[in-house]
Each structure stands twice: as C-alpha cells, then as structure tokens.
Design an enzyme around this catalytic site. Structure first.
Site, PDB file in Angstrom:
ATOM      1  N   LYS A  50       0.772  -1.166  -0.049  1.00  0.00           N
ATOM      2  CA  LYS A  50      -0.062   0.099  -0.063  1.00  0.00           C
ATOM      3  C   LYS A  50       0.728   1.046   0.096  1.00  0.00           C
ATOM      4  O   LYS A  50       0.862   2.213  -0.549  1.00  0.00           O
ATOM      5  CB  LYS A  50      -1.047   0.048   1.238  1.00  0.00           C
ATOM      6  CG  LYS A  50      -1.987  -1.116   1.215  1.00  0.00           C
ATOM      7  CD  LYS A  50      -2.791  -1.153   2.401  1.00  0.00           C
ATOM      8  CE  LYS A  50      -4.026  -2.261   2.199  1.00  0.00           C
ATOM      9  NZ  LYS A  50      -4.696  -2.538   3.646  1.00  0.00           N
ATOM     10  N   GLN A  94      -3.839  -1.223   9.491  1.00  0.00           N
ATOM     11  CA  GLN A  94      -3.916  -2.593   8.958  1.00  0.00           C
ATOM     12  C   GLN A  94      -4.789  -3.652  10.025  1.00  0.00           C
ATOM     13  O   GLN A  94      -4.374  -3.770  11.054  1.00  0.00           O
ATOM     14  CB  GLN A  94      -2.737  -2.955   8.595  1.00  0.00           C
ATOM     15  CG  GLN A  94      -2.571  -4.119   8.132  1.00  0.00           C
ATOM     16  CD  GLN A  94      -3.128  -4.444   6.497  1.00  0.00           C
ATOM     17  OE1 GLN A  94      -2.974  -3.451   5.990  1.00  0.00           O
ATOM     18  NE2 GLN A  94      -3.939  -5.395   6.231  1.00  0.00           N
ATOM     19  N   ASP A 117     -10.054   3.611   4.573  1.00  0.00           N
ATOM     20  CA  ASP A 117     -10.726   2.172   4.488  1.00  0.00           C
ATOM     21  C   ASP A 117     -12.568   2.151   4.653  1.00  0.00           C
ATOM     22  O   ASP A 117     -13.018   1.107   4.254  1.00  0.00           O
ATOM     23  CB  ASP A 117     -10.302   1.404   5.816  1.00  0.00           C
ATOM     24  CG  ASP A 117      -9.453   0.302   5.405  1.00  0.00           C
ATOM     25  OD1 ASP A 117      -9.205   0.172   4.075  1.00  0.00           O
ATOM     26  OD2 ASP A 117      -8.619  -0.419   6.035  1.00  0.00           O
TER      27      ASP A 117
END
Ligand code: NAD
Length: 282
Positions: A50, A94, A117
């Site tokens: 990412k 994460q 997200d």
C-alpha cells in the site's frame, strides 16, 4: 467456450493512472498514514504494498509501527495525533489487529473524514443512507471492475455470498443502491440451498473465505462471477470460486490472483485522493 476474464490488474492500472494524474494537478501532496501493529508477516506485506502504491501515484506515505502488545490507549493516542495532523489526509490501520486490541474501537476513533478504508460507523451509515462518503475499498473495487468490463448491473439479479462488514454487506448495499439498481440477495453461512440461491444470479459475488466453495452447480449460464476470496491452500492461493469448472459456464469471471486484490489496493489510493480533496476543499 470459457468465460471472459475480468482483469483486475488492468482496471487497477487505470485507477492508479487516473489518481496519479489528478494528484499531479494539485497544489499539495495528499498524505496517507499507515499504522501497523504487531509482526504478522501478511500484514507487513500488505502495508508495504500500500505504501509503495501511494508513492507511485504521488501520495506521501508516512508509516507507524507499534508492537503487538501495545496498550489500546497508546494506539488510540496515535490515532488522535494523526487525526489532528493537517498533513495526513488518510489513516489506514491494517486489520486484523493482534488479539487483545479492540479493532472496532480503533476504527471508530479515526476521524471519519480520514477514514480511507471506509469502515468507520459514520461512513457505513452514509452508505446505508445512500449519501456520498468514503466507501470500503474492496466493494468499491468490485463495482469499478464491473463498470470497466461493461457488466450490466441495473435491473439484474445479484447474489452476494458473505455478509461481513468489510466486503459482503457494503457490496450488497452498493449494488442495491439507487442508480446501480441491482436486485440483491445477501447469502451467508446459514443460507439453506446456497447453490440454488446462487443460480439465480446474473452477477454472483463470493466473499466467503472458503477455498473453491462456489462450483459449477452455483452458476447460471452466462453469469458474471466475482471472486473476492483469498485463501492460502497447499498449492498456493485459491479463491472462493472453483475457477476451472466455473469458467466453463460463466460469461465472465475474475481470477485469483489478479482480480479483486489489485483493485482493493487501487481504491485505497482513490479514497485517499477523495479524502484529501474533501478536507482541503480542492
Ligand atoms: P469474513 O470471515 O469476515 O466473512 C465471511 C462471510 O462468509 C460471513 O458473512 C459468513 O456468513 C459467510 N460464510 C462463511 N462460510 C460460508 C459458507 N460455507 N457458505 C456461505 N457463506 C459462508 O470474511 P471477509 O473479510 O468478508 O473475507 C472473505 C474472503 O475475502 C476471505 O477469503 C478474505 O481473505 C477475502 N478478502 C479479499 C480481499 C481482496 O482484496 N481480494 C479483501 C478482503 C477480504
């Protein structure tokens, strides 16, 4: 004849090129902060990917690593600092977090305007209400892939297998939303006669986490099949779809790897740009 392959790498390349071009036209560099807790090797690999994606398109990435036994309060303090840091447009924690940490509380602590997200309850609420907001990356990636590959969704029957808050549930909502206009069934582990339910689908999405659960008997001839699953099996990676048997019947199908995975990564960049523009007013 085998199904047409829906190429996630190609769609992801397009999304990244679009983001890179738009970022190049900005007066500032959008910032993405990644937060990694513990030493899970898969999580390390994902975050590394990412971050390099971000740099590739001109997004500045800053990285924060904490030990697996970090107290919840310390992790939340880091989130607070990132929330108030004006250079940070997007915060990516994460998941999953190591045991002992409450990930729901951590996600809820993120400023919804920086929730790239798309998992904050506020953004989920906007999705339910059909209002604009940051959408979760994997379902957004699926929608974009379908669009890029001219898969007609409006007026069609879609079956999404899986009801997780990460994938199945938001994807079912997106497909049923006004303007997208599929008629959607959300199936799950307690759905009786799953294959029969799935066989109704013009568009079948598997977001389950069971390797090769979806076999030929689940497929309406000509259906578009989207395989979200990423499962580690003895001989490498497998999706939730038994690719070889299903591709004989389906009209189009996403492979694993090279399908939804690259799109999830690309949509994080699109979300970071969107968050930056919304926060900075241009
Ligand atoms: P999850 O475990 O949170 O949810 C799985 C869902 O599948 C649940 O709603 C459950 O009801 C349903 N389910 C489980 N067993 C079933 C069965 N036998 N029949 C029907 N339904 C069943 O998982 P998730 O986070 O939604 O992820 C699903 C899969 O997608 C996993 O393989 C995961 O690794 C993968 N994934 C891929 C990406 C990507 O970028 N491609 C992103 C996120 C998740």
């Amino acid at each position: 004849m085998g199904a047409r392959i829906i190429d996630g790498k190609e769609s992801a390349r397009q999304v990244k090129a679009e983001v890179a071009e738009l970022v190049a036209g900005l007066q500032y560099r959008p910032g993405l902060a990644t937060v990694l807790v513990g030493d899970d090797p898969a999580s390390h690999t994902y975050v590394k990917g990412k971050r390099s994606d971000a740099e590739e398109v001109g997004i500045r990435s800053t990285h924060h690593e904490l030990p697996g036994d970090v107290p919840q309060a310390d992790l939340e303090m880091l989130i607070d600092q990132l929330n108030s840091n004006d250079e940070v447009d997007g915060i990516l924690v994460q998941l999953p977090l190591p045991g002992g940490l409450d990930s729901e509380r951590v996600v809820a602590r993120i400023d919804p305007a920086k929730d790239v997200d798309g998992l904050h309850p506020y953004n989920m609420g906007l999705l339910v209400l059909g209002r604009p907001g940051l959408r979760p990356c994997t379902p957004s990636g699926v929608m974009r892939m379908l669009e890029d590959n001219d898969v007609v969704v409006a007026g069609r029957t879609a079956v999404v297998i899986g009801r997780s808050f990460l994938v199945g549930r938001p994807l079912a909502l997106m497909m049923a939303s006004k303007g997208v206009d599929a008629t959607v069934t959300m199936a799950h582990s307690r759905t009786p006669q799953l294959a029969e339910v799935a066989r109704d689908a013009d568009i079948l999405v598997a977001a389950v986490g069971v390797p090769r659960l979806v076999t030929a008997e689940f497929i309406k001839p000509g259906a578009a099949v989207v395989d979200v699953g990423i499962n580690r099996v003895e001989d490498g990676l497998a999706g939730d779809v038994d690719f070889d048997s299903v591709r004989e019947i389906a009209g189009s199908i996403t492979p694993v790897p090279g399908g939804v995975g690259p799109m999830t990564r690309a949509m994080l960049l699109a979300n970071t740009l969107k968050a930056a523009k919304a926060r900075r007013g241009a």
